[in-house]
Design a protein around this motif. Structure first.
Motif, PDB file in Angstrom:
ATOM      1  N   ARG A 188       0.830  -1.218   0.000  1.00  0.00           N
ATOM      2  CA  ARG A 188       0.000   0.000   0.000  1.00  0.00           C
ATOM      3  C   ARG A 188       0.856   1.255   0.000  1.00  0.00           C
ATOM      4  NH1 ARG A 188      -2.307  -0.093   5.274  1.00  0.00           N
ATOM      5  NH2 ARG A 188      -0.453   1.144   5.836  1.00  0.00           N
ATOM      6  N   GLU A 189       1.855   1.306   0.843  1.00  0.00           N
ATOM      7  CA  GLU A 189       2.667   2.529   0.939  1.00  0.00           C
ATOM      8  C   GLU A 189       3.603   2.678  -0.249  1.00  0.00           C
ATOM      9  OE1 GLU A 189       1.757   4.793   3.091  1.00  0.00           O
ATOM     10  OE2 GLU A 189       0.253   3.270   3.578  1.00  0.00           O
ATOM     11  N   ALA A 190       4.102   1.571  -0.783  1.00  0.00           N
ATOM     12  CA  ALA A 190       4.918   1.657  -2.002  1.00  0.00           C
ATOM     13  C   ALA A 190       4.079   2.191  -3.150  1.00  0.00           C
ATOM     14  CB  ALA A 190       5.492   0.285  -2.338  1.00  0.00           C
ATOM     15  N   ASN A 191       2.869   1.674  -3.286  1.00  0.00           N
ATOM     16  CA  ASN A 191       1.977   2.146  -4.351  1.00  0.00           C
ATOM     17  C   ASN A 191       1.569   3.597  -4.143  1.00  0.00           C
ATOM     18  OD1 ASN A 191       1.866  -0.194  -5.950  1.00  0.00           O
ATOM     19  ND2 ASN A 191       0.327  -1.120  -4.618  1.00  0.00           N
ATOM     20  N   ARG A 192       1.448   4.014  -2.898  1.00  0.00           N
ATOM     21  CA  ARG A 192       1.103   5.413  -2.625  1.00  0.00           C
ATOM     22  C   ARG A 192       2.176   6.337  -3.181  1.00  0.00           C
ATOM     23  NH1 ARG A 192      -2.284   7.135   1.548  1.00  0.00           N
ATOM     24  NH2 ARG A 192      -1.798   5.314   2.870  1.00  0.00           N
ATOM     25  N   LEU A 193       3.433   5.982  -2.978  1.00  0.00           N
ATOM     26  CA  LEU A 193       4.528   6.811  -3.487  1.00  0.00           C
ATOM     27  C   LEU A 193       4.624   6.729  -5.008  1.00  0.00           C
ATOM     28  CD1 LEU A 193       7.258   6.126  -0.781  1.00  0.00           C
ATOM     29  CD2 LEU A 193       6.141   8.314  -1.252  1.00  0.00           C
ATOM     30  N   LEU A 194       4.450   5.537  -5.555  1.00  0.00           N
ATOM     31  CA  LEU A 194       4.490   5.403  -7.012  1.00  0.00           C
ATOM     32  C   LEU A 194       3.396   6.231  -7.669  1.00  0.00           C
ATOM     33  CD1 LEU A 194       5.160   1.549  -7.311  1.00  0.00           C
ATOM     34  CD2 LEU A 194       6.762   3.408  -7.861  1.00  0.00           C
ATOM     35  N   GLN A 195       2.204   6.187  -7.125  1.00  0.00           N
ATOM     36  CA  GLN A 195       1.094   6.958  -7.686  1.00  0.00           C
ATOM     37  C   GLN A 195       1.324   8.453  -7.531  1.00  0.00           C
ATOM     38  OE1 GLN A 195      -2.317   5.350  -5.643  1.00  0.00           O
ATOM     39  NE2 GLN A 195      -2.044   3.315  -6.563  1.00  0.00           N
ATOM     40  N   HIS A 196       1.934   8.848  -6.432  1.00  0.00           N
ATOM     41  CA  HIS A 196       2.217  10.270  -6.218  1.00  0.00           C
ATOM     42  C   HIS A 196       3.162  10.793  -7.298  1.00  0.00           C
ATOM     43  CE1 HIS A 196       3.415  14.037  -4.379  1.00  0.00           C
ATOM     44  NE2 HIS A 196       4.679  13.645  -4.398  1.00  0.00           N
ATOM     45  N   TYR A 197       4.218  10.069  -7.571  1.00  0.00           N
ATOM     46  CA  TYR A 197       5.176  10.562  -8.555  1.00  0.00           C
ATOM     47  C   TYR A 197       4.670  10.432  -9.976  1.00  0.00           C
ATOM     48  CZ  TYR A 197       8.570  11.722  -5.064  1.00  0.00           C
ATOM     49  OH  TYR A 197       9.201  12.340  -4.014  1.00  0.00           O
ATOM     50  N   GLN A 198       3.790   9.501 -10.211  1.00  0.00           N
ATOM     51  CA  GLN A 198       3.137   9.455 -11.518  1.00  0.00           C
ATOM     52  C   GLN A 198       2.227  10.666 -11.704  1.00  0.00           C
ATOM     53  OE1 GLN A 198       1.141   5.684 -11.574  1.00  0.00           O
ATOM     54  NE2 GLN A 198       3.043   4.499 -11.752  1.00  0.00           N
ATOM     55  N   SER A 199       1.562  11.084 -10.626  1.00  0.00           N
ATOM     56  CA  SER A 199       0.618  12.205 -10.732  1.00  0.00           C
ATOM     57  C   SER A 199       1.325  13.542 -10.900  1.00  0.00           C
ATOM     58  CB  SER A 199      -0.281  12.252  -9.491  1.00  0.00           C
ATOM     59  OG  SER A 199       0.472  12.592  -8.338  1.00  0.00           O
ATOM     60  N   VAL A 200       2.565  13.660 -10.366  1.00  0.00           N
ATOM     61  CA  VAL A 200       3.277  14.933 -10.505  1.00  0.00           C
ATOM     62  C   VAL A 200       4.190  14.932 -11.723  1.00  0.00           C
ATOM     63  CG1 VAL A 200       3.172  15.425  -8.042  1.00  0.00           C
ATOM     64  CG2 VAL A 200       5.166  14.204  -8.966  1.00  0.00           C
ATOM     65  N   GLY A 201       4.180  13.812 -12.461  1.00  0.00           N
ATOM     66  CA  GLY A 201       4.899  13.778 -13.726  1.00  0.00           C
ATOM     67  C   GLY A 201       6.387  13.624 -13.613  1.00  0.00           C
ATOM     68  N   VAL A 202       6.851  13.005 -12.529  1.00  0.00           N
ATOM     69  CA  VAL A 202       8.296  12.811 -12.368  1.00  0.00           C
ATOM     70  C   VAL A 202       8.697  11.433 -12.841  1.00  0.00           C
ATOM     71  CG1 VAL A 202      10.153  12.725 -10.696  1.00  0.00           C
ATOM     72  CG2 VAL A 202       8.332  14.385 -10.440  1.00  0.00           C
TER      73      VAL A 202
END
Length: 560
Positions: free
Chosen positions: A546-560
């Motif tokens: 869950r927490e790994a996916n939270r970070l992955l989704q965050h950086y996908q959303s900010v375009g990094v």
């Protein structure tokens, strides 16, 4: 060129290694993060710790795959061929045969007395967990459903239904059982036992088993409402032939050397909940000024963009104090209140190796029973005063598999903590005294031909003086890196507190006006952060994902 965001994971247990495995192997994160795991101990695995004792493979911590249907732990063990081994291992044959329920003094309990009480206890727990319904097919289950419903209504009437404990519900259920079947109380007892005393001892035996399942040292602290939220995987429960550590090693095997740093105990976590200003913000995160600073016990420090905290609930409970706490500034009240309200208990395992004189060719040990022990109450004048108090809420003692020279007993709560402080000699003397009471032949034989007699006065007899030559025990309570075994939902807390445990900081949506506050500075994983699978290794696994996916989704959303 902007530096990669640094993710530091605190703890190399199931949750931490799962998160690291996911972050490192995800195609979308290749070359995106700088990843590091810091582990205070000298090994990976956390509360998973496979060991050996008496030539057998045993588990000091996590032992069972709780249901193989849908379990990610089972899938890893299956894929890595960890479910088969030529070396003997703990519970390799499941439970070691049929239990021998025996009452203190050596009186073997007959099915006519133990089965109704045991079935009723199971029905009460099924009712608490939402499994026993009015539509239960058998007449017995329907009667037990009515008794359980009556017990629940009485407890609700006597107090706030939101504060009912499992312990008070169970005891009210036993009272209702006695009221319903009181006409049977006229049966004669056996020795110093009356029927009612035997039934209460059998009931307490199951309560003590439940204490080790939940880690609630006292079931009166275990919340009733939350029981129906807890979820189990279907199908059988098994142990891992090559050891639980093989699952951990598989998760860690993909990580490059040096990514896991052992012996790195975190003393303080500085973070920036508000008022943080950075001149170097890109795409919503700090590229050169990292918002979190870790202070280690050796005096060194480390900066991070994101920290995934996977320490136990016990460590968090010790770390939320204002003055010498783990977090600076202290965690917000919504988080500390959840940490404080949730329960966290101690469960320990005791292994004892029988002297070789008991073994010869294994013939004697095949007769050593899987003891289920029904004790007199601690305050009863009828009890054997030589049996130590810390043995009196131990439900069972049995070989870890058929014909093994290694016996196993489980302890919870105060007894588990006491066990940690005892010497090997004190443990051996206490267990030997207890075994003597339960495996000795009673002086008085039953003369009753009544099929409902309480006891038959016979047990599978082994040598009256059982000798041990080696002892091994877990010490989860006194270990400062764990401070206990696993979490439970205590009275006064609930599933919402488990969800709160999983919320990252700064709290999402709480600082809309503060655009300069870096998000997801501190994330939380571990079994105590999963609403429906807390207290399990698979719950820890899910939380790490869950927490790994939270970070992955965050950086996908900010375009990094």
């Amino acid at each position: 060129m902007a530096k990669k965001p640094r993710i530091v994971i605190i703890g190399a247990g199931m949750a931490g290694l799962t998160a690291a495995n996911k972050l490192y192997t995800s195609a979308s994160s290749q070359d995106l993060f700088e990843l590091c795991i810091v582990e205070a101990g000298t090994r990976i695995g956390g509360r998973i710790n496979t060991s050996e004792f008496g030539g057998d493979r045993i588990e000091m911590g996590a032992t069972w795959i709780h249901g193989i249907g849908g379990s990610p732990v089972y899938e890893i063990a299956r894929q890595t061929a960890s479910l088969h081994s030529e070396q003997p291992w703990e519970c390799m044959d499941g439970f070691s045969g049929q239990p021998k329920p025996v009452a203190e003094g050596g009186f073997e309990l007959t099915p006519s007395i133990i089965e109704p009480v045991s079935s009723f206890f199971d029905s009460l727990m099924d009712y608490a967990q939402g499994k026993l319904t009015e539509g239960s097919s058998s007449r017995e289950n329907f009667d037990f459903y009515n008794l359980a419903t009556k017990a629940f209504k009485i407890r609700t009437r006597n107090g706030d239904s939101g504060k009912i404990s499992v312990g008070s519900f169970l005891r009210q259920g036993l009272s209702c059982y006695w009221d319903c079947f009181k006409e049977q109380d006229e049966l004669n007892g056996y020795g110093t036992w009356s029927r009612k005393l035997v039934e209460e001892a059998i009931f307490a035996m199951h309560e003590n088993t439940q204490r080790t399942y939940t880690s609630a040292g006292d079931l009166f602290t275990l919340d009733f409402t939350a029981e129906s939220e807890y979820q189990m995987f279907p199908d059988e429960e098994i142990t891992i032939a090559r050891g639980y550590t093989t699952v951990i090693e598989h998760l860690a095997s993909v990580l490059p050397p040096g990514l896991i740093q052992l012996g790195r105990e975190v003393a303080k976590i500085d973070w920036q909940p508000e008022g943080y200003q950075s001149k170097h913000l890109e795409n919503g995160y700090a590229s050169s000024a990292k918002p979190v600073k870790l202070h280690f016990c050796d005096g060194s420090t480390m900066l991070a963009d994101h920290v995934i905290v996977t320490v136990s609930l016990g460590v968090l409970k010790a770390g939320i104090h204002q003055d010498s706490g783990m977090f600076n500034p202290p965690l917000p009240s919504f988080k500390t209140q959840a940490i404080s309200r949730l329960g966290y208990g101690v469960v320990n395992k005791l292994f004892l190796q029988l002297s070789p004189s008991h073994d010869a060719k294994g013939e004697n040990l095949s007769k050593f029973p899987f003891l289920h022990m029904a004790f007199h109450r601690q305050e009863s004048e009828l009890r054997n005063k030589k049996i130590p108090w810390w043995m009196r809420r131990t439900a069972s003692l049995c070989p870890i598999y058929k014909k093994s020279r290694v016996l196993l007993a489980w302890f919870a709560g105060e007894e588990a903590l006491e066990l940690e402080s005892l010497s090997d000699e004190e443990i051996i003397n206490g267990v030997s005294t207890t075994i003597s009471s339960f495996l000795s032949q009673p002086h008085k034989k039953s003369e009753s031909n009544n099929s409902h007699e309480l006891c038959n006065g016979n047990v599978n007899h082994v040598e009256s003086e059982v000798k041990f030559n080696k002892v091994l025990k877990s010490k989860w309570g006194s270990d400062p890196l764990f401070r206990g075994s696993y979490s439970y939902v205590a009275v006064g807390s609930g599933g919402d507190d488990l969800d709160t445990m999983a919320e990252p900081l700064p709290k999402i949506g709480s600082f809309e006006s503060s655009a300069n506050i870096p998000p997801l500075q501190i994330l939380f994983a571990g079994e105590a952060t999963h609403r429906t699978h807390y207290s399990t290794t698979h719950g820890a696994y899910f939380s790490g994902l869950r927490e790994a996916n939270r970070l992955l989704q965050h950086y996908q959303s900010v375009g990094v």
